[in-house]
Design an enzyme around this catalytic site. Structure first.
Site, PDB file in Angstrom:
ATOM      1  CD  GLU A 299      -2.437  -1.226   2.887  1.00 32.86           C
ATOM      2  OE1 GLU A 299      -3.391  -0.591   3.044  1.00 32.86           O
ATOM      3  OE2 GLU A 299      -1.848  -1.862   3.616  1.00 32.86           O
TER       4      GLU A 299
ATOM      5  NE  ARG B  28       7.101   2.914  11.003  1.00 36.83           N
ATOM      6  CZ  ARG B  28       6.134   1.768  11.235  1.00 36.83           C
ATOM      7  NH1 ARG B  28       6.397   0.631  11.260  1.00 36.83           N
ATOM      8  NH2 ARG B  28       4.959   2.339  10.747  1.00 36.83           N
TER       9      ARG B  28
END
Length: 312
Positions: A256, A280
């Site tokens: 996404e 991250r």
């Protein structure tokens, strides 16, 4: 660059200098080989041709389902378009094709179909049924069929192999920086934008959900990435999440992307989205508030990175 889906489509009146291989990633090592191909053609007034095969031989001969490639075949075509190569032949790899003898392969494919006058090939190249013929055999065929074999050195071939392996491993490990160092342009994913569950929109981060059809396409390690794409002619930046959305109980992997300055319906569009920087790993947060807070921090990081990336 002209693209052919079979050697039979190629105009055999064109004299060529040919190289052969997968060229997955079209990384800096591959570019070196293509440059040598182009230099050889200019010296001999020949046209450049790259012969590759699809599906990948391992998919056919070993029915390998764990094979992951840096590029889909369509992505590879797109990247090769920018190299200065004149002809790309994507020949179907089948069981019958794999059974061609070395002589049949050289005579029917390289000589009669591609009219090769020079062949730029690795020192360790093997071909023909069961890959029993090697570069020395190819040189002997060259004397018979009037073509020259230009050997790519052991060092250059090992550089190519090492680079491909390092890129795949780096992407799987989440080391995007190393992967993009070896690649000639940032790693990218491509696919159709489809409807998701709308969770991002409810949190103020509407996302474009990508569906990648090709099961052999390597998808990087789960996490959050700075992303970029050209949409309707404009460069758009954003952040991409690859993962299962564990905070909201997700199980299936999704890809996404939230674009920062775009408020358009992208459903049905086929996008190429570059990954510029890994922010991250994906984390299971203690509720939506913690997730939204993390996404806001990701957005700040991404926008600061983009300022540096674009020299603004």
């Amino acid at each position: 660059m002209k693209i052919y889906n079979n050697v039979s489509e190629f105009d055999s009146n064109i004299q060529t200098v040919v190289t052969i291989g997968t060229f997955d990633g079209v990384h800096i090592g591959h570019r070196k080989i293509i440059k040598r191909l182009i230099d050889s053609a200019e010296n001999g007034h020949l046209q450049t041709a790259l012969l590759t095969f699809y599906p990948h031989p391992r998919m056919v001969l070993q029915q390998s389902e764990d094979l992951k490639l840096i590029n889909t075949i369509e992505e590879r075509k797109l990247i090769l378009e920018e190299t200065g190569l004149e002809h790309l032949i994507v020949h179907p790899f089948t069981i019958d094709f794999s059974r061609l003898s070395a002589r049949e392969y050289v005579e029917e494919i390289l000589v009669k179909s591609l009219n090769a006058k020079k062949i730029v090939i690795g020192y360790d190249h093997h071909f023909g049924r069961n890959r029993t013929a090697n570069i020395e055999d190819l040189k002997e065929f060259g004397k018979e069929f009037d073509f020259e074999v230009l050997e790519i050195s052991k060092q250059d071939i090992e550089d190519v192999a090492v680079s491909s392996t390092k890129i795949r491993r780096s992407l799987e490990d989440g080391d995007l920086e190393s992967a993009n160092t070896y690649l000639s342009l940032p790693f990218f994913l491509s696919g159709e934008i489809v409807r998701g569950k709308g969770l991002g929109k409810n949190m103020g981060y509407p996302t474009a959900n990508m569906d990648i059809k090709e099961s052999y396409k390597l998808v990087p390690k789960q996490g959050v990435y700075v992303a970029a794409s050209v949409i309707n002619g404009d460069k758009q930046f954003g952040m991409m999440n690859i993962g299962t959305n564990p905070t909201v109980g997700g199980k299936d992997r999704s890809i996404e992307t939230f674009f920062f300055n775009l408020d358009k319906d992208l459903y049905g569009q086929h996008l190429h989205i570059q990954l510029l920087k890994r922010i991250r790993s994906e984390v299971k947060f203690d509720g939506l508030d913690a997730l939204i807070s993390a996404m806001k921090a990701d957005e700040v990081f991404a926008k600061n990175y983009i300022k540096v990336f674009t020299n603004e």
